[in-house]
Enzyme design. Structure first.
Site, PDB file in Angstrom:
ATOM      1  N   GLY A 244       0.814  -1.212   0.000  1.00  0.00           N
ATOM      2  CA  GLY A 244       0.000   0.000   0.000  1.00  0.00           C
ATOM      3  C   GLY A 244       0.849   1.264   0.000  1.00  0.00           C
TER       4      GLY A 244
ATOM      5  N   PHE B 250      18.915 -18.282   1.007  1.00  0.00           N
ATOM      6  CA  PHE B 250      17.551 -18.536   1.473  1.00  0.00           C
ATOM      7  C   PHE B 250      17.016 -19.741   0.718  1.00  0.00           C
ATOM      8  CE2 PHE B 250      14.087 -16.447   3.829  1.00  0.00           C
ATOM      9  CZ  PHE B 250      14.821 -15.635   4.675  1.00  0.00           C
TER      10      PHE B 250
ATOM     11  N   GLN C 275       0.801 -21.232   2.448  1.00  0.00           N
ATOM     12  CA  GLN C 275       2.103 -21.748   2.866  1.00  0.00           C
ATOM     13  C   GLN C 275       2.216 -21.953   4.375  1.00  0.00           C
ATOM     14  OE1 GLN C 275       5.850 -19.147   2.482  1.00  0.00           O
ATOM     15  NE2 GLN C 275       6.196 -20.872   1.106  1.00  0.00           N
TER      16      GLN C 275
ATOM     17  N   HIS D 144       5.047 -22.289   6.991  1.00  0.00           N
ATOM     18  CA  HIS D 144       6.487 -22.085   7.140  1.00  0.00           C
ATOM     19  C   HIS D 144       7.006 -23.143   8.109  1.00  0.00           C
ATOM     20  CE1 HIS D 144      10.289 -20.247   8.191  1.00  0.00           C
ATOM     21  NE2 HIS D 144      10.117 -19.317   7.277  1.00  0.00           N
TER      22      HIS D 144
ATOM     23  N   LEU E  41       7.284 -16.589  14.051  1.00  0.00           N
ATOM     24  CA  LEU E  41       8.202 -17.049  13.015  1.00  0.00           C
ATOM     25  C   LEU E  41       9.668 -16.998  13.436  1.00  0.00           C
ATOM     26  CD1 LEU E  41       7.875 -17.939  10.008  1.00  0.00           C
ATOM     27  CD2 LEU E  41       9.013 -15.783   9.496  1.00  0.00           C
TER      28      LEU E  41
ATOM     29  N   GLU F 243      13.773 -18.236   7.968  1.00  0.00           N
ATOM     30  CA  GLU F 243      14.589 -19.181   7.223  1.00  0.00           C
ATOM     31  C   GLU F 243      16.048 -18.708   7.169  1.00  0.00           C
ATOM     32  OE1 GLU F 243      12.230 -20.661   3.884  1.00  0.00           O
ATOM     33  OE2 GLU F 243      13.908 -19.961   2.684  1.00  0.00           O
TER      34      GLU F 243
ATOM     35  N   ARG G 274       9.954 -24.333   1.138  1.00  0.00           N
ATOM     36  CA  ARG G 274       9.216 -24.449   2.409  1.00  0.00           C
ATOM     37  C   ARG G 274       8.220 -25.600   2.434  1.00  0.00           C
ATOM     38  NH1 ARG G 274       8.388 -17.986   3.529  1.00  0.00           N
ATOM     39  NH2 ARG G 274      10.594 -17.689   4.024  1.00  0.00           N
TER      40      ARG G 274
ATOM     41  N   HIS H 178       1.486 -19.349   7.325  1.00  0.00           N
ATOM     42  CA  HIS H 178       2.349 -18.196   7.126  1.00  0.00           C
ATOM     43  C   HIS H 178       1.937 -17.262   6.006  1.00  0.00           C
ATOM     44  CE1 HIS H 178       6.037 -15.968   7.379  1.00  0.00           C
ATOM     45  NE2 HIS H 178       6.406 -16.298   6.159  1.00  0.00           N
TER      46      HIS H 178
ATOM     47  N   GLU I  66       0.275  -9.177  -0.526  1.00  0.00           N
ATOM     48  CA  GLU I  66      -0.127 -10.546  -0.190  1.00  0.00           C
ATOM     49  C   GLU I  66      -1.582 -10.843  -0.558  1.00  0.00           C
ATOM     50  OE1 GLU I  66       1.326 -12.007   3.536  1.00  0.00           O
ATOM     51  OE2 GLU I  66      -0.057 -13.709   3.530  1.00  0.00           O
TER      52      GLU I  66
ATOM     53  N   ARG J 171       5.486 -20.224  -2.325  1.00  0.00           N
ATOM     54  CA  ARG J 171       6.329 -19.037  -2.444  1.00  0.00           C
ATOM     55  C   ARG J 171       7.730 -19.303  -1.923  1.00  0.00           C
ATOM     56  NH1 ARG J 171       7.885 -14.770   1.148  1.00  0.00           N
ATOM     57  NH2 ARG J 171       6.498 -15.459   2.807  1.00  0.00           N
TER      58      ARG J 171
END
Ligand SMILES: Cc1cc2nc3c(=O)[nH]c(=O)nc-3n(C[C@H](O)[C@H](O)[C@H](O)COP(=O)(O)OP(=O)(O)OC[C@H]3O[C@@H](n4cnc5c(N)ncnc54)[C@H](O)[C@@H]3O)c2cc1C
Ligand code: SF4
Ligand code: FES
Lengths: 239, 599
Positions: B19, B118, B238, B240, B250, B253, B284, B371, B402, B413
């Protein structure tokens, strides 16, 4: 291992109450529960009118600063096991800003003060010709690392006696955010910010009460940052 | 009841990364307002930790082509390849743009932006992990959110903070504005606009264990569905691999990027068996499934439903040696406790605060956590919202971040690709919405523009049943975690769908305690739950229909990917009678033909 805990919460509903008053709620909770979890439980099962802000629930969004046993803390980062649950736990809104409802205060002044210190990157010089990043050494980057962590929760500013006395004092949070740019080797507006902070509502209002540093959930060394800004104003140097 | 009306050419719903990026660009050309239910700086972009991907090649060779291929592969071939290529080739430019806005990335010794490995990001020639994630310690999202908000202040962008959007106004098939409640007063506001950009983030609060904020309630997709528009690929959500046990918070990763490994009860680094090449840095979906299997086969820690994530220096160094991992200069990769502390300060703080565990000295108990929404509001590359499987554009309506499905993430993802998605497509949304507004007229506002939103709130306020919002939410979360989670079956999903429908019925008989106007979060939490239920229902219906396993959608009863029948996007509508209609549209395939996915 569930235990009974009692929260004594300062309630205020502007549509009904002339004055704030305390209400007590007893819930079963785990020692690892956060104050936020307890508030959620009360809201869900005992009193849906209890009102507070929250979003991330793990101390990164800055929504849930409140006074817990007289200290400014994040409800989502305060676990019951760190408090004495044999006694009532007092939960009140942060001080120095207008009450809106229960644990919610009006943050407008806080954000207005933040905006006063030009809390944005300024560098109008041409960009590197290859279009890539401006260079900055790891040491230069480390210089302002601490003050990049601020989540604008307001815990520091609303713990500050100077701010309580006078809302026009920009407050520790705004100074922290000014520091983040003043000491960024890529920024070019340090002089302007220092001028603002040298003024009537700036750093020299700070009486080094240390409340801010104790309140900061991000463990930012706020008093140190303020001292560095003061020194920069006095010496005119940024090292 | 007085209704306040505002007029802006472009109205943006949401003040997260997408946004705010849209706001910076739209406000250059058009009168723009950003409406957000949270103060912008509270948006969940601020929670993102690990990094933002771009093939800068600052530390080792990397190429946008490799990033593109990795993303296609990561998506299990469901991502649209034109959109993926667009995003990955734009990535370096956008990351430099963020740096030019002042974002304090960590630095290499040469003063360039620091990058770390990653999951799923590789050197396509060697197959080894590549350092592609640009980061600012483990608070990259925080720095992106702060930087974009700061730039919005600098550019005098207009904000309506703590205004919650309840409804989208459509006139003659075009977007014409939104209806919002001012949370502090309870007043209803109508925002008349030529173009609307939806950027409300995700909906992980559908599930019991989640890394997502309380605010992640799927408001925009639920709103879209109520307008008779479809959502895309909702079955792909997803999980995670590494959420803090029970809490879901979280653990980036990036911990595995820095050399951390997953360990089971027998002390094995089990990812060796599931992904022999990249091991702990597999995609993931692959890692989360492996963890479920380990736990199901009794190798969870003490037989419980968690495993260890171990980033103690001795562990990191042991496995780095076994893997032959080297530094850019060819020397063996070795870390000290101080390195870990410097690179992952927030993770260490979370573990100490919430678990009483110091990750430098003890392993962290983790379990998969809900996630990220790969699916969402269908858009094209210009972020225009699409009305059907023929890609018909809804004039004036845009979506990014998202809550949108472009689709660059397909069925799964890759880490660090969401922050990239936000800035790339947030910018596109801002540019295209302003461009559209310049050539469009304001559609006349209907007199009853706010009626529907008002009636929704009144229904909740006046509902006199004895159901508690929290009970319904709890049952939904539990059911979805159990039956529409990492592994799924026909039977389980059907049960979940029935349950969600039962809960939707029960929702009609809730009662809330707060009937006031000021900051009525009791009311808004209930309204958000109705959105979550809508999203849960459509997710489950989409998942039930897809008889294959692909990316994050993994079925015990259809364990294989089926490109013959299912290499296609799901579009789901909720018709007026409440029935869900599913249609499909082809995946855009340009350069990369689907092949088996091994890591
Ligand atoms: C813990 C965590 C770590 C992550 N780490 C990474 C990472 O390292 N790299 C990466 O690429 N991705 C990461 N992600 C994913 C990524 O951070 C998110 O997908 C992304 O930030 C979403 O951004 P957004 O702009 O779409 O939404 P958000 O930033 O969540 O913003 C949503 C906005 O919409 C507003 N809003 C919502 N509903 C309404 C409504 N009804 N009315 C008005 N306003 C509304 C909110 O107030 C908010 O301003 C992570 C996600 C999580 C949860
Ligand atoms: S400096 Fe610390 S206490 Fe003050 S606003 Fe920032 S994070 Fe909160
Ligand atoms: S809820 Fe985000 S800081 Fe507490």
């Amino acid at each position: 291992m569930l235990e009974k805990v009692t929260l004594k919460i300062l309630r205020y509903n502007p549509e009904k109450d002339a004055q704030p008053h305390y209400e007590r709620y007893t819930v079963e909770a785990e020692p690892t529960d956060r104050i936020l979890d307890v508030l959620e439980k009360i809201k869900a099962y005992q009193d849906g009118t209890l009102t507070f802000r929250r979003s991330c629930a793990h101390g990164v969004c800055g929504s849930c600063a409140m006074r817990i046993n007289g200290r400014n803390r994040l409800a989502c980062k305060t676990l019951l096991k760190t408090l004495d649950t044999s006694k009532e736990i007092t939960v009140e809104p942060i001080l120095g800003l207008p009450r809106v409802k229960d644990l919610i205060v009006d943050m407008t002044t806080f954000f207005d003060n933040y905006k006063k210190v030009m809390p944005y990157f300024i560098n109008d010089e041409p960009l590197p010709e290859d279009g890539r990043e401006r260079l900055q050494s790891p040491e230069e980057r480390a210089r302002f690392d601490d003050t990049t962590k601020c989540i604008l929760c307001g815990a520091c500013t609303t713990a500050c006696p100077t701010f309580w006395a006078d809302n026009s004092y920009v407050g520790p949070s705004a100074i922290v955010n000014a520091h983040r740019f003043i000491f960024d080797s890529r920024d070019r507006a340090a002089a302007e910010r220092l001028k603002i902070l040298a003024g009537d509502s700036g750093v020299f209002r700070c009486r080094t009460a240390f409340n801010c540093t104790e309140a900061c959930p991000r463990e930012i060394k706020i008093t140190k940052a303020i001292a560095e800004v003061k020194r920069a104003i006095i010496t005119g140097r940024l090292d | 009841m007085s209704i306040k009306t505002h007029q802006y050419e472009v109205v943006i719903v949401g003040a997260g990364g997408a946004g705010l990026m849209a706001a910076l660009y739209a406000s250059k050309k058009a009168s723009t307002a950003v409406i957000s239910k949270l103060y912008p700086s509270r948006s969940h972009t601020g929670a993102a930790q690990g990094g933002i991907s771009a093939a800068l090649g600052n530390i080792e060779e990397d190429r946008p082509e490799w990033h593109t291929y990795d993303t296609v592969k990561g998506s299990d071939y469901l991502g649209d390849q034109d959109a993926i290529e667009f995003m990955c080739f734009k990535a370096p430019e956008l990351v430099y743009e963020l740096e030019h806005m002042g974002l304090p990335f960590d630095r290499t010794p040469e003063g360039r932006i620091m990058q770390r490995p990653f999951g799923g990001h590789t050197n396509n020639e060697t197959g080894k992990p590549v350092r592609r994630a640009c980061h600012a310690a483990d608070r990259t999202g925080h720095m992106i959110l702060q930087t974009l908000y700061q730039q919005c202040i600098k550019n005098n962008v207009t904000f309506f903070d703590e205004f919650q959007v309840l409804d989208l106004i459509m006139v003659n098939g075009k977007a014409a504005g939104v209806v919002a409640i001012e949370i502090a007063t309870g007043d209803i506001h109508v925002f008349h606009a030529k173009a609307v950009i939806l950027a409300t983030g995700g909906w992980g609060r559908v599930w019991e264990i989640t890394s997502n904020a309380y605010a992640y309630t799927g408001d925009a997709p639920a709103m879209i569905l109520r307008k008779g528009l479809p959502v895309e690929d909702m079955e792909f959500f997803q999980f995670h691999p590494t959420g803090i046990y029970k809490l879901g918070i979280l653990i980036t990763e990036g911990v595995r990027g820095e050399g951390g490994v997953l360990i089971n009860d027998k002390g094995e680094r089990f990812m060796e068996r599931y992904a022999p090449h990249v091991k702990d840095l597999a995609s993931r979906d692959v890692v989360s499934r492996a963890m479920y299997i380990e736990m199901k086969e009794g190798r969870g820690i003490n037989g419980q439903r968690y495993l260890y994530l171990d980033v103690r220096p001795e562990t990191v160094n042991k496995y780095a040696k076994i893997d032959g991992r080297t530094n850019p200069d060819g020397t063996p990769y070795q870390v000290t406790a101080e390195d870990i502390l410097r690179k992952l300060p927030d993770i260490i703080d979370f573990c100490k605060t919430y678990l009483g565990v110091d990750p430098v000295k003890e392993p962290m108990p983790v379990q998969p956590t809900a996630h990220y929404a790969m699916g969402g509001i269908p858009t094209n590359i210009k972020t225009e919202v699409l009305a059907d499987e023929k890609n018909t554009v809804v004039p004036g309506l845009y979506a990014a971040g998202e809550n949108a499905c472009v689709s660059v993430h397909g069925a799964n993802r890759l880490g660090t690709n969401s922050l990239l998605d936000l800035v790339v497509f947030g910018k596109e949304a801002g540019i295209h919405a302003a461009e559209y507004a310049a050539g469009a007229q304001f559609e006349p506002l209907p007199d009853d523009a706010a009626d529907y939103a008002r009636s929704q709130l009144d229904a909740i306020l006046n509902s006199k049943g004895n159901e508690r919002v929290a009970d319904i939410a709890k049952e939904m979360k539990h059911e979805m975690m159990d039956k529409v989670g990492v592994f799924r079956t026909e039977e389980g999903m059907q049960e979940a769908l029935d349950k969600i429908r039962e809960l939707k019925e029960r929702f009609k008989h809730i009662h809330i305690d707060d009937h006031g106007k000021v900051f009525n979060t009791d009311l808004l939490t209930a309204w958000e739950l109705s959105n979550l239920l809508d999203v849960a229902e459509i997710t489950t219906a989409s998942a039930l229909a897809r008889k294959e396993s692909r990316g994050a959608h993994s079925r015990d009863d259809y364990p294989k990917r089926d490109d013959q029948n299912w290499l296609k996007h799901t579009l789901a509508w909720r018709r007026e009678n409440g029935e869900i209609e599913l249609r499909y549209k082809p995946v855009v395939i340009t350069k990369y033909q689907p092949k088996e996915r091994v890591y």
